[in-house]
Write a protein that holds these residues in place. Structure first.
Motif, mmCIF file in Angstrom:
data_model
loop_
_atom_site.group_PDB
_atom_site.id
_atom_site.type_symbol
_atom_site.label_atom_id
_atom_site.label_comp_id
_atom_site.label_asym_id
_atom_site.label_seq_id
_atom_site.Cartn_x
_atom_site.Cartn_y
_atom_site.Cartn_z
ATOM 1 N N GLU A 204 0.828 -1.205 0.000
ATOM 2 C CA GLU A 204 0.000 0.000 0.000
ATOM 3 C C GLU A 204 0.864 1.258 0.000
ATOM 4 O O GLU A 204 0.512 2.264 -0.628
ATOM 5 C CB GLU A 204 -0.912 0.007 1.229
ATOM 6 C CG GLU A 204 -2.014 -1.036 1.202
ATOM 7 C CD GLU A 204 -2.774 -1.094 2.514
ATOM 8 O OE1 GLU A 204 -2.352 -0.413 3.475
ATOM 9 O OE2 GLU A 204 -3.792 -1.824 2.586
ATOM 10 N N LEU A 205 1.994 1.201 0.685
ATOM 11 C CA LEU A 205 2.858 2.371 0.837
ATOM 12 C C LEU A 205 3.866 2.509 -0.291
ATOM 13 O O LEU A 205 4.104 3.611 -0.801
ATOM 14 C CB LEU A 205 3.605 2.302 2.174
ATOM 15 C CG LEU A 205 2.754 2.421 3.435
ATOM 16 C CD1 LEU A 205 3.614 2.153 4.665
ATOM 17 C CD2 LEU A 205 2.131 3.807 3.523
ATOM 18 N N PHE A 206 4.493 1.402 -0.669
ATOM 19 C CA PHE A 206 5.615 1.451 -1.600
ATOM 20 C C PHE A 206 5.264 0.973 -3.009
ATOM 21 O O PHE A 206 6.018 1.222 -3.943
ATOM 22 C CB PHE A 206 6.773 0.603 -1.064
ATOM 23 C CG PHE A 206 7.319 1.078 0.247
ATOM 24 C CD1 PHE A 206 8.296 2.067 0.301
ATOM 25 C CD2 PHE A 206 6.865 0.541 1.443
ATOM 26 C CE1 PHE A 206 8.790 2.512 1.496
ATOM 27 C CE2 PHE A 206 7.370 0.980 2.660
ATOM 28 C CZ PHE A 206 8.336 1.970 2.692
ATOM 29 N N GLY A 207 4.156 0.271 -3.145
ATOM 30 C CA GLY A 207 3.801 -0.320 -4.427
ATOM 31 C C GLY A 207 4.051 -1.820 -4.417
ATOM 32 O O GLY A 207 4.626 -2.380 -3.488
ATOM 33 N N ASP A 208 3.618 -2.470 -5.477
ATOM 34 C CA ASP A 208 3.713 -3.930 -5.575
ATOM 35 C C ASP A 208 5.088 -4.325 -6.101
ATOM 36 O O ASP A 208 5.414 -4.087 -7.266
ATOM 37 C CB ASP A 208 2.624 -4.461 -6.504
ATOM 38 C CG ASP A 208 2.451 -5.965 -6.380
ATOM 39 O OD1 ASP A 208 3.431 -6.652 -6.007
ATOM 40 O OD2 ASP A 208 1.344 -6.457 -6.676
ATOM 41 N N GLU A 209 5.864 -4.934 -5.246
ATOM 42 C CA GLU A 209 7.240 -5.311 -5.599
ATOM 43 C C GLU A 209 7.283 -6.441 -6.632
ATOM 44 O O GLU A 209 8.357 -6.735 -7.186
ATOM 45 C CB GLU A 209 8.016 -5.712 -4.338
ATOM 46 C CG GLU A 209 7.811 -7.127 -3.847
ATOM 47 C CD GLU A 209 6.409 -7.427 -3.326
ATOM 48 O OE1 GLU A 209 6.058 -8.614 -3.210
ATOM 49 O OE2 GLU A 209 5.675 -6.459 -3.016
ATOM 50 N N ARG A 210 6.152 -7.053 -6.936
ATOM 51 C CA ARG A 210 6.119 -8.128 -7.915
ATOM 52 C C ARG A 210 6.132 -7.621 -9.362
ATOM 53 O O ARG A 210 6.246 -8.411 -10.296
ATOM 54 C CB ARG A 210 4.890 -9.006 -7.670
ATOM 55 C CG ARG A 210 4.953 -9.776 -6.355
ATOM 56 C CD ARG A 210 3.628 -10.378 -5.954
ATOM 57 N NE ARG A 210 2.635 -9.371 -5.641
ATOM 58 C CZ ARG A 210 1.441 -9.627 -5.072
ATOM 59 N NH1 ARG A 210 1.128 -10.881 -4.773
ATOM 60 N NH2 ARG A 210 0.592 -8.651 -4.815
ATOM 61 N N ALA A 211 6.057 -6.295 -9.523
ATOM 62 C CA ALA A 211 6.166 -5.701 -10.858
ATOM 63 C C ALA A 211 7.575 -5.932 -11.406
ATOM 64 O O ALA A 211 8.540 -6.060 -10.647
ATOM 65 C CB ALA A 211 5.858 -4.207 -10.801
ATOM 66 N N SER A 212 7.702 -5.993 -12.717
ATOM 67 C CA SER A 212 8.978 -6.306 -13.370
ATOM 68 C C SER A 212 10.052 -5.269 -13.042
ATOM 69 O O SER A 212 9.887 -4.082 -13.332
ATOM 70 C CB SER A 212 8.793 -6.371 -14.878
ATOM 71 O OG SER A 212 10.045 -6.448 -15.536
ATOM 72 N N CYS A 213 11.147 -5.755 -12.439
ATOM 73 C CA CYS A 213 12.278 -4.866 -12.144
ATOM 74 C C CYS A 213 12.974 -4.424 -13.431
ATOM 75 O O CYS A 213 13.407 -3.269 -13.553
ATOM 76 C CB CYS A 213 13.281 -5.578 -11.242
ATOM 77 S SG CYS A 213 12.722 -5.821 -9.548
ATOM 78 N N ARG A 214 13.100 -5.327 -14.390
ATOM 79 C CA ARG A 214 13.795 -4.993 -15.641
ATOM 80 C C ARG A 214 13.063 -3.890 -16.393
ATOM 81 O O ARG A 214 13.677 -2.937 -16.860
ATOM 82 C CB ARG A 214 13.918 -6.239 -16.521
ATOM 83 C CG ARG A 214 14.558 -5.968 -17.875
ATOM 84 C CD ARG A 214 14.777 -7.252 -18.649
ATOM 85 N NE ARG A 214 15.731 -8.134 -17.967
ATOM 86 C CZ ARG A 214 16.107 -9.318 -18.439
ATOM 87 N NH1 ARG A 214 15.612 -9.757 -19.603
ATOM 88 N NH2 ARG A 214 16.962 -10.060 -17.769
ATOM 89 N N ASP A 215 11.728 -4.012 -16.481
ATOM 90 C CA ASP A 215 10.957 -2.983 -17.174
ATOM 91 C C ASP A 215 11.071 -1.654 -16.445
ATOM 92 O O ASP A 215 11.182 -0.593 -17.080
ATOM 93 C CB ASP A 215 9.492 -3.399 -17.264
ATOM 94 C CG ASP A 215 9.272 -4.588 -18.188
ATOM 95 O OD1 ASP A 215 10.210 -4.928 -18.948
ATOM 96 O OD2 ASP A 215 8.180 -5.192 -18.127
ATOM 97 N N ALA A 216 11.036 -1.711 -15.107
ATOM 98 C CA ALA A 216 11.122 -0.486 -14.319
ATOM 99 C C ALA A 216 12.475 0.188 -14.506
ATOM 100 O O ALA A 216 12.565 1.417 -14.612
ATOM 101 C CB ALA A 216 10.877 -0.798 -12.846
ATOM 102 N N LEU A 217 13.531 -0.624 -14.545
ATOM 103 C CA LEU A 217 14.877 -0.085 -14.723
ATOM 104 C C LEU A 217 14.998 0.606 -16.082
ATOM 105 O O LEU A 217 15.523 1.734 -16.179
ATOM 106 C CB LEU A 217 15.910 -1.206 -14.603
ATOM 107 C CG LEU A 217 17.373 -0.808 -14.733
ATOM 108 C CD1 LEU A 217 17.783 0.068 -13.564
ATOM 109 C CD2 LEU A 217 18.260 -2.059 -14.789
ATOM 110 N N GLN A 218 14.539 -0.046 -17.131
ATOM 111 C CA GLN A 218 14.615 0.540 -18.469
ATOM 112 C C GLN A 218 13.803 1.829 -18.547
ATOM 113 O O GLN A 218 14.242 2.824 -19.144
ATOM 114 C CB GLN A 218 14.118 -0.477 -19.500
ATOM 115 C CG GLN A 218 15.025 -1.685 -19.660
ATOM 116 C CD GLN A 218 14.448 -2.731 -20.603
ATOM 117 O OE1 GLN A 218 13.281 -2.662 -21.001
ATOM 118 N NE2 GLN A 218 15.266 -3.707 -20.976
#
Length: 361
Positions: A204-218
């Motif tokens: 709820e505070l930080f967001g869903d950590e299960r989202a793609s790290c690679r996509d987020a990094l790019q």
């Protein structure tokens, strides 16, 4: 338990990384359990009728002690290092010494906070450090965390290289200790969030950590931080992915609690009778374990302003160039809660991990 950085002979102040006393030239070593320096004679000392030896890495700057009955000649901190430069890579080993110094400071703070540490050599996923250099034999090194192992590029101990990266990435702060505090935040997110309700609140505070790290990094390096990020995040890097937001917040929690502890230990306070900052006193505490997070952040708000003024008087930038907006303060409250509710108290951690798991493995 605050550090006791004084020479046992002349009582002169010494820094935590000291090998000798600057006043009386006594040979010193540090006992992290007691948080005290002891004098060394022929590489050893006696504490409570037990013989302790200097760490076998003392030649590379480690000043911690090892019990005589330990199966390894390396101290607790050095044993958490899984990889290090080859023995013939003296240039990289020189950089290792400065990074190991920062790691020892990190481990002392984690112990003060009562945070549980299970070493990498005790269980899979335990905490460990790969301290290697991108300047050695062309090895590619990416600072990060994976399955308990924190990788640090020793090349960043070079001030010019680290500063160049800080400027290129638009960061207001970049240090080796900062890297370690950030990466250990990834480790403790998995350790301290032990039930679904805690993970739900975290998301709820930080967001869903299960989202793609690679996509987020790019996306982050392609478009940068979203407009208006300052209203919700502690730093631009925190906007990249929920994992990074948590780790950044955790790192800043360590920055703040560690600096306030040091201020308390050496008696720094804001006296309303003489300061132009406040009409009431501000007295930092060595521990905020039993205090609500707003007490911690209120003290920090005023102490950081004082520290920033001191830095500016020397021609430096602010010591703490960050703003703690309401959304970030709420995230701090969550981190403060899980840290102060950690599975082991400081005393239990000493009893369980130091004599048995760390020294006898």
């Amino acid at each position: 338990m605050s550090p006791q950085p004084r020479c046992p002979y002349c009582r002169h102040f010494v820094y935590l990384d000291a090998l000798t006393c600057p006043e009386c030239d006594a040979t010193l070593a540090y006992n992290m359990v007691e948080r005290q320096f002891h004098g060394l004679r022929n590489g050893q000392t006696v504490i409570d009728d037990e013989v302790w030896h200097s760490c076998s890495n003392r030649g590379w700057g480690c000043n911690w002690l090892v019990r005589d009955d330990a199966e390894s000649g390396r101290c607790i901190s050095c044993r958490l290092t899984r990889r290090r430069p080859e023995a013939n890579d003296t240039v990289a080993l020189e950089k290792l010494a400065k990074t190991e110094e920062a790691k020892r400071r990190l481990l002392l703070q984690l112990a003060d906070l009562g945070l549980p540490i299970t070493p990498w050599y005790v269980t899979k996923g335990g905490l460990g450090f790969d301290l290697v250099s991108s300047l050695s034999h062309g090895e590619r090194v990416t600072i990060g965390h994976a399955n308990g192992i924190i990788t640090i590029d020793l090349a960043e101990s070079l001030d010019d290289r680290r500063e160049a990266l800080r400027v290129r990435l638009g960061e207001p702060y970049r240090t080796m200790l900062g890297h370690l505090r950030h990466e250990v935040g990834h480790y403790f997110q998995n350790v301290l969030l032990t039930d679904e309700s805690a993970w739900t609140r975290c998301r709820e505070l930080f967001g869903d950590e299960r989202a793609s790290c690679r996509d987020a990094l790019q996306r982050h390096y392609r478009t940068g931080a979203p407009e208006g990020w300052q209203a919700s995040y502690i730093s631009e890097y925190a906007t990249m992915h929920p994992w990074e937001d948590f780790a950044e917040t955790f790192a800043h929690y360590l920055h703040i609690t560690g600096t306030l502890q040091t201020a308390a230990a050496i008696g720094i306070r804001l006296d309303a009778a003489v300061t132009s900052l406040r009409d009431t006193d501000v007295v930092p505490l060595e521990s905020y374990e039993d205090r609500p997070v707003h007490s911690l952040l209120k003290d920090w708000e005023w102490m950081s302003r004082a520290f920033n003024r001191i830095n500016r008087s020397m021609g430096f930038g602010d010591l703490y160039p960050f703003t703690l907006v309401p959304a970030v303060r709420t995230k701090f409250e969550f981190v403060h809660d899980i840290v102060t509710r950690a599975p082991l108290s400081t005393e239990e951690q000493y009893a369980l991990t130091l004599p048995e798991e760390l020294e006898r493995t």
